[in-house]
Write a protein that holds these residues in place. Sequence first.
Motif, PDB file in Angstrom:
ATOM      1  N   THR A   1      53.606  30.322 105.133  1.00 31.77           N
ATOM      2  CA  THR A   1      54.235  29.799 104.187  1.00 31.77           C
ATOM      3  C   THR A   1      53.721  30.589 102.786  1.00 31.77           C
ATOM      4  O   THR A   1      54.876  29.970 102.119  1.00 31.77           O
ATOM      5  N   THR A   2      52.885  30.840 102.347  1.00 33.88           N
ATOM      6  CA  THR A   2      52.916  31.067 101.114  1.00 33.88           C
ATOM      7  C   THR A   2      54.282  32.747 101.145  1.00 33.88           C
ATOM      8  O   THR A   2      54.850  32.982  99.618  1.00 33.88           O
ATOM      9  N   ARG A   3      54.360  33.315 102.629  1.00 32.61           N
ATOM     10  CA  ARG A   3      55.696  33.925 102.167  1.00 32.61           C
ATOM     11  C   ARG A   3      56.987  33.732 102.434  1.00 32.61           C
ATOM     12  O   ARG A   3      57.743  34.206 101.257  1.00 32.61           O
ATOM     13  N   LEU A   4      57.157  32.191 102.910  1.00 28.63           N
ATOM     14  CA  LEU A   4      58.406  31.341 102.284  1.00 28.63           C
ATOM     15  C   LEU A   4      58.373  31.065 101.063  1.00 28.63           C
ATOM     16  O   LEU A   4      59.252  31.078  99.768  1.00 28.63           O
ATOM     17  N   ALA A   5      57.667  30.759  99.971  1.00 28.09           N
ATOM     18  CA  ALA A   5      57.207  30.712  98.944  1.00 28.09           C
ATOM     19  C   ALA A   5      57.325  31.659  97.908  1.00 28.09           C
ATOM     20  O   ALA A   5      58.412  31.069  97.540  1.00 28.09           O
ATOM     21  N   GLU A   6      57.090  33.137  98.884  1.00 26.63           N
ATOM     22  CA  GLU A   6      57.557  33.946  97.493  1.00 26.63           C
ATOM     23  C   GLU A   6      58.538  34.521  97.738  1.00 26.63           C
ATOM     24  O   GLU A   6      59.968  35.100  96.644  1.00 26.63           O
ATOM     25  N   HIS A   7      59.393  34.326  98.843  1.00 24.22           N
ATOM     26  CA  HIS A   7      60.822  34.650  98.835  1.00 24.22           C
ATOM     27  C   HIS A   7      61.344  33.377  98.035  1.00 24.22           C
ATOM     28  O   HIS A   7      62.906  34.169  97.459  1.00 24.22           O
ATOM     29  N   TRP A   8      61.432  32.486  98.553  1.00 22.96           N
ATOM     30  CA  TRP A   8      62.767  31.084  97.734  1.00 22.96           C
ATOM     31  C   TRP A   8      62.590  31.409  96.463  1.00 22.96           C
ATOM     32  O   TRP A   8      62.508  31.765  95.438  1.00 22.96           O
ATOM     33  N   ALA A   9      61.530  31.610  95.689  1.00 22.99           N
ATOM     34  CA  ALA A   9      60.803  32.516  94.478  1.00 22.99           C
ATOM     35  C   ALA A   9      61.509  33.210  93.519  1.00 22.99           C
ATOM     36  O   ALA A   9      61.889  32.911  92.707  1.00 22.99           O
ATOM     37  N   HIS A  10      61.823  34.181  94.182  1.00 25.65           N
ATOM     38  CA  HIS A  10      61.854  35.358  94.149  1.00 25.65           C
ATOM     39  C   HIS A  10      64.068  35.589  94.253  1.00 25.65           C
ATOM     40  O   HIS A  10      64.564  36.213  93.454  1.00 25.65           O
TER      41      HIS A  10
END
Length: 245
Positions: free
Chosen positions: A128-137
């Motif tokens: 979930t954190t990796r999904l959130a980081e890719h979306w934000a970047h």
Amino acid sequence: MADVIDDLEAEHDAFEALLDELSPDDWSAPSAAAGWTVTDVVLHLAQTEEAIPAALAGEISGVEWRRFGDDVDTAMDAMVRSEAATPADIFERWRSARQASVRALRAADPGRRVQWVASTLKPRSLATTRLAEHWAHALDIAVPLELAYPDTGRLRHVAWLGVSTLPYAFGLEGRPAPALFCDLTAPDGSSWQFGDPSAPSSITGDAAAFCRVGAQRLDPAASGLRTEGPDGEIALRLLRNYAST
């Protein structure tokens, strides 16, 4: 655990499609991540994706950022500065890293916690954190270049992450975690609800705005989100969907 990993892979696919749109000049353009070009953003994501298989195998303690600085932001910037390369090489490095991280997440013991940046996480939360980081970047790249990056139902994971980490955020402020209800409008118009509807404090409004506030890509005052109760406003101020220390 397959649902969030499937959605992480879908977010990777969307991010890769965004990168495929870039011109050579776009790669050297400033991103919305302060001090980073588009190339720097992709290198950062490659570096952090590469750490996932080793972290899940217990070989390292997540991203070994403390070798580069005293806080996460400073360390991540130093890591990027230490490994400059061509955009083509970085793009390929990210592609390989994202494939390896998804394989490792699918094979991981779902109940085993691993160290990641500032805390320990189970593989589902790590995905979930990796999904959130890719979306934000992805927003950091798409917004300044005026490229499309549509909001999707995958933001439900990002919203869940923001809500679930609020107790930690309140703890850093020396405050007890409040009872909070979030009623968010999804990109498709449906309702995403988190918490007890009878809670004394609440946040309501657009889910995409909620996620952008949590990613610090949107000022709470400009979000259109509504808060009620004794802790609603501070919860929105403390909202984060990424790791910090």
